[in-house]
Motif scaffolding. Structure first.
Motif, short mmCIF file in Angstrom:
data_model
loop_
_atom_site.label_atom_id
_atom_site.label_comp_id
_atom_site.label_asym_id
_atom_site.label_seq_id
_atom_site.Cartn_x
_atom_site.Cartn_y
_atom_site.Cartn_z
N TYR B 79 0.63 -1.36 0.01
CA TYR B 79 0.27 -0.27 -0.44
C TYR B 79 0.94 1.39 -0.19
O TYR B 79 2.13 1.51 0.05
CB TYR B 79 -0.84 -0.04 1.16
CG TYR B 79 -1.85 1.13 1.87
CD1 TYR B 79 -3.52 1.04 0.95
CD2 TYR B 79 -1.74 2.04 1.96
CE1 TYR B 79 -4.04 2.28 0.55
CE2 TYR B 79 -2.47 3.50 1.94
CZ TYR B 79 -3.94 3.45 1.03
OH TYR B 79 -4.62 4.11 2.21
N HIS B 80 0.48 2.73 -0.85
CA HIS B 80 1.39 3.17 -0.73
C HIS B 80 0.31 4.39 -0.60
O HIS B 80 -0.61 4.98 -0.18
CB HIS B 80 1.65 3.79 -2.03
CG HIS B 80 2.00 5.04 -2.24
ND1 HIS B 80 2.01 5.71 -2.81
CD2 HIS B 80 3.18 6.18 -2.01
CE1 HIS B 80 2.04 7.57 -2.88
NE2 HIS B 80 3.38 7.15 -2.64
N PHE B 81 1.39 5.36 0.36
CA PHE B 81 0.71 6.22 1.18
C PHE B 81 1.64 7.60 1.34
O PHE B 81 3.25 7.57 1.96
CB PHE B 81 -0.02 6.98 2.28
CG PHE B 81 -0.86 8.03 2.83
CD1 PHE B 81 -1.63 8.50 2.51
CD2 PHE B 81 -0.13 8.70 4.00
CE1 PHE B 81 -2.48 9.40 2.63
CE2 PHE B 81 -0.82 10.42 4.32
CZ PHE B 81 -2.12 10.25 3.68
N SER B 82 1.87 8.60 0.09
CA SER B 82 2.53 9.76 0.38
C SER B 82 4.30 9.03 0.17
O SER B 82 4.77 10.12 0.81
CB SER B 82 2.50 10.59 1.37
OG SER B 82 2.71 11.78 1.39
N GLY B 83 5.04 8.69 -0.21
CA GLY B 83 5.95 8.41 -0.35
C GLY B 83 6.52 7.69 0.30
O GLY B 83 7.61 6.85 0.68
N ILE B 84 5.91 6.67 1.09
CA ILE B 84 5.47 5.89 2.12
C ILE B 84 5.53 4.43 1.64
O ILE B 84 4.21 4.55 1.28
CB ILE B 84 5.06 5.71 2.92
CG1 ILE B 84 5.44 7.11 3.73
CG2 ILE B 84 5.65 5.04 4.35
CD1 ILE B 84 7.56 7.13 4.47
N LEU B 85 6.07 2.96 1.91
CA LEU B 85 5.02 2.13 1.19
C LEU B 85 4.73 1.33 2.65
O LEU B 85 5.98 1.33 3.22
CB LEU B 85 6.12 0.97 0.30
CG LEU B 85 6.29 2.02 -1.25
CD1 LEU B 85 7.15 0.76 -2.16
CD2 LEU B 85 5.14 1.91 -2.06
N PHE B 86 3.74 0.83 2.42
CA PHE B 86 3.08 -0.28 3.69
C PHE B 86 3.28 -1.53 3.07
O PHE B 86 2.53 -2.23 1.94
CB PHE B 86 1.39 -0.04 4.12
CG PHE B 86 2.02 1.78 5.14
CD1 PHE B 86 2.48 1.56 6.97
CD2 PHE B 86 2.28 2.66 4.10
CE1 PHE B 86 2.50 3.22 7.27
CE2 PHE B 86 2.41 4.03 4.68
CZ PHE B 86 2.54 4.06 6.53
N VAL B 87 3.95 -2.79 4.02
CA VAL B 87 3.74 -4.51 3.11
C VAL B 87 3.22 -4.94 4.27
O VAL B 87 3.82 -4.54 5.38
CB VAL B 87 5.41 -4.37 2.70
CG1 VAL B 87 5.24 -5.97 2.28
CG2 VAL B 87 5.94 -3.90 1.44
N GLY B 88 1.80 -5.92 3.91
CA GLY B 88 1.73 -6.81 4.58
C GLY B 88 2.08 -7.80 5.06
O GLY B 88 2.49 -8.57 3.54
N SER B 89 2.31 -8.59 5.63
CA SER B 89 2.73 -9.65 5.88
C SER B 89 1.92 -10.96 6.42
O SER B 89 1.70 -10.19 7.70
CB SER B 89 4.46 -9.67 6.11
OG SER B 89 5.01 -9.84 7.05
N ALA B 90 2.09 -12.43 6.95
CA ALA B 90 1.82 -13.36 7.65
C ALA B 90 2.33 -12.38 9.22
O ALA B 90 1.79 -12.88 9.80
CB ALA B 90 1.46 -14.63 7.63
N ARG B 91 3.46 -11.79 9.19
CA ARG B 91 4.67 -12.03 10.05
C ARG B 91 4.13 -10.52 11.09
O ARG B 91 4.48 -10.13 11.69
CB ARG B 91 5.83 -13.03 9.99
CG ARG B 91 5.55 -14.57 10.20
CD ARG B 91 7.19 -15.14 8.99
NE ARG B 91 7.05 -16.16 8.88
CZ ARG B 91 6.88 -17.61 9.64
NH1 ARG B 91 7.28 -17.64 10.60
NH2 ARG B 91 7.02 -18.49 8.70
N SER B 92 4.85 -9.36 10.18
CA SER B 92 5.29 -8.21 10.26
C SER B 92 4.57 -7.72 9.24
O SER B 92 4.13 -8.12 8.78
CB SER B 92 6.84 -8.31 10.09
OG SER B 92 7.16 -9.06 11.06
N LEU B 93 4.56 -6.12 9.67
CA LEU B 93 4.14 -4.47 9.48
C LEU B 93 5.85 -4.51 8.43
O LEU B 93 6.12 -3.84 9.34
CB LEU B 93 3.46 -3.92 10.02
CG LEU B 93 3.89 -2.11 9.47
CD1 LEU B 93 3.01 -2.39 7.73
CD2 LEU B 93 3.17 -1.41 10.58
#
Lengths: 175, 256
Positions: B79-93
Motif C-alpha cells: 500500500y502507498h501513502f505519500s512516498g511511504i510503502l506499507f507491506v503486509g505479511s503474515a508475520r510483520s508490518l
C-alpha cells in the motif's frame, strides 16, 4: 512328466502375470501451464465471478481481479446500475495495476503488459520474465507432501497446481 | 511578454501540482488493500511471497526491473501513502520510504507478535500517514488457504507510524473475520468477511467507535472515495453512498 508340465504352466502363468501392469491411480497435484504470447488477444465476453480477490478503480471502470482466472471489467459510470462489461482472460493472474492505457499483470514469474485502450480488444504487448521470483512455481509444488505430475518445461511455465487423480505418477515430494 | 510569463508560471504551477500528488498520473488506477502491486508515479512495486521488486514503468509497455529486496516469508500486500510503502505479511508490518531514485528503503519491520506454531494469519495494511491499520485473520472458507489455522486470531491492529522507523501498537480490536479496509477522513471501513462491513469513527484513534454495520453480505475488499463506497465479496459487487455516514444508502448490486 506331469509334474514338469505343471511347473512350466505355472512359470508361464507367472510371466504372463508380470506383463499385465495395472495403472496405479493416486490423488495428487497436476500442473497448469501458461502459454501466453505477445500479440495475443485475451478479451472475452463478460463472465460470472465467484472468487474476487481485490480491485482497481480505473476512471469510470472497475477492474475486479479474480485470482487465477482474469480481470472482470465493470462499467461503473452509474454506480446504481453497474454493468459487467467484459472479461480479460489471464489464467494464473496474481496482481494487477492500471497505468494510462495499459494494465500490468503479475503471473507466475512474468510481468505482462496489456493494451486496454479498447476493453473489447485487449492485447498482450509485452511479456517480461522475472528472474528469481518466488511466484515462479518451478518444478515442484511448494509446501506440499505427496505425489504430483512431473513438470514438462516444454509445455510452458507452471502457474498453479490443482488436485487431480494421477495415473502412475512418477514424481513425489517428501517432508 | 507579460502573457508569456503568466503562461509559464501557470504551466509551472500545473506541473508542480501533478508532481506532489500521490498518484501522479491522472489515469493511474486506485488499488484496493489486497493488492500485491502498486504504481507510484513512474515506479511499480510488486510483492511476492519473498521479495519486493521495483520496476521503472515510465513506459508501461516496457517495464524495467531496477531493484529487488528479499523480505522473508509470506509477503502479501503493498500500500502507498505519500512516498511511504506499507507491506503486509503474515508475520510483520514492513515500512519503506521511497528514495529519490524510486527504490524503497526499509525503515522498520514490526512483528505482529508471537503466534502459536504454524499460526500465520493473513492480512492487508493501509495507512493515512499518521497511523497504519492492519487486519489479521485466520478465518477462511478454504482449508487449502495458507491462512487456515485451527486457533482463531481475528483482529484489527492500529499502529502509530508518526515515526516510521518505530511503529507503536496503540489499539487492538477483536473482529469476526477481518479482511480489506479503506479510509476516508475520520472514517475507517473494514470488511469483516462473513460479518459484513464495519464502519468506524477513528477521530479518537485509541478508542475507535463503531458507527455503522452493513450486515447480510460477505465482504472481501473495499475502497471509500468521494462518498462512494465500493465493496466486493467473493461473488458480488455492492456500492453505497456514504455522504451521510449515519445513513449509508445502498446503490447497485452486481452478483452471480
Amino acid at each position: 512328466m506331469k509334474f514338469i508340465f505343471l511347473l512350466l504352466a505355472c512359470l508361464i502363468f507367472v510371466q504372463c502375470g508380470e506383463e499385465i501392469v495395472e495403472d496405479v491411480i493416486r490423488p495428487g497435484l497436476s500442473p497448469r501451464y501458461t502459454t501466453l504470447i505477445e500479440g495475443q488477444n485475451i478479451s472475452a465476453d463478460a463472465m460470472p465471478y465467484d472468487e474476487l480477490s481485490n480491485f482497481v478503480i480505473y476512471g469510470d471502470y472497475l477492474l475486479l481481479l479474480e485470482k487465477g482466472m482474469g480481470v472482470h471489467i465493470i462499467d461503473n459510470q452509474n454506480p446504481s446500475s453497474p454493468i459487467n462489461f467484459a472479461f480479460i482472460e489471464m489464467p494464473g493472474i496474481i496482481g494487477v495495476v492500471a497505468l494510462d492505457d495499459s494494465m500490468i499483470i503479475s503471473l507466475a514469474n512474468y510481468l505482462i503488459t496489456v493494451d486496454i485502450s479498447d476493453f473489447m480488444n485487449v492485447t498482450i504487448v509485452n511479456i517480461l520474465e522475472i528472474e528469481n521470483s518466488a511466484q515462479g512455481l518451478g518444478l515442484y509444488p511448494l509446501d506440499y507432501t505427496g505425489y504430483f505430475e512431473c513438470v514438462d518445461p516444454e509445455k510452458g511455465v507452471v502457474f498453479e497446481w490443482v488436485n487431480e487423480e494421477l495415473t502412475n505418477p512418477k514424481c513425489r515430494t517428501f517432508r | 511578454m507579460k502573457n508569456i510569463c503568466y503562461f509559464t508560471l501557470f504551466a509551472f504551477l500545473l506541473t508542480s501540482i501533478r508532481c506532489t500528488s500521490d498518484d501522479s498520473l491522472a489515469s493511474t488506477g486506485t488499488n484496493s488493500s489486497y493488492s500485491s502491486m502498486i504504481a507510484v508515479g513512474n515506479y511499480l512495486y510488486q510483492v511476492d511471497p519473498t521479495f519486493i521488486t521495483t520496476y521503472n514503468v515510465t513506459d508501461p509497455r516496457d517495464p524495467v526491473e531496477i531493484d529487488k529486496q528479499n523480505l522473508g516469508f509470506e509477503i502479501e500486500t503493498v500500500y502507498h501513502f505519500s512516498g511511504i510503502l506499507f507491506v503486509g505479511s503474515a508475520r510483520s508490518l514492513y515500512i519503506f520510504e521511497i528514495g529519490d531514485n524510486g527504490i524503497p528503503i526499509e525503515k522498520s519491520e514490526t512483528s505482529y507478535g508471537t503466534f502459536q506454531a504454524g499460526q500465520t494469519p493473513c492480512d492487508p495494511v493501509i495507512s493515512d500517514g499518521d497511523y497504519a491499520y492492519v487486519t489479521l485473520t485466520t478465518t477462511t472458507s478454504s482449508a487449502n488457504s495458507s491462512c487456515f489455522r485451527p486457533e482463531p486470531f481475528n483482529k484489527l491492529l492500529i499502529y502509530d507510524v508518526a515515526n516510521i522507523s518505530n511503529p507503536i501498537l496503540i489499539s487492538e480490536r477483536e473482529m469476526v473475520d477481518p479482511r480489506g479496509l479503506s479510509i476516508d477522513g475520520n472514517f475507517l471501513f473494514v470488511c469483516d468477511g462473513i460479518n459484513g462491513l464495519m464502519v468506524f469513527d477513528k477521530s479518537d484513534i485509541e478508542n475507535i467507535t463503531e458507527i455503522g454495520h452493513l450486515a447480510g453480505q460477505t465482504t472481501r475488499d473495499v475502497i471509500a472515495r468521494d462518498d462512494l463506497l465500493i465493496v466486493i465479496g467473493e461473488d458480488q459487487l455492492r456500492q453505497y453512498d456514504y455522504s451521510d455516514i449515519t445513513a449509508i444508502v445502498a446503490l447497485g448490486i452486481l452478483e452471480f
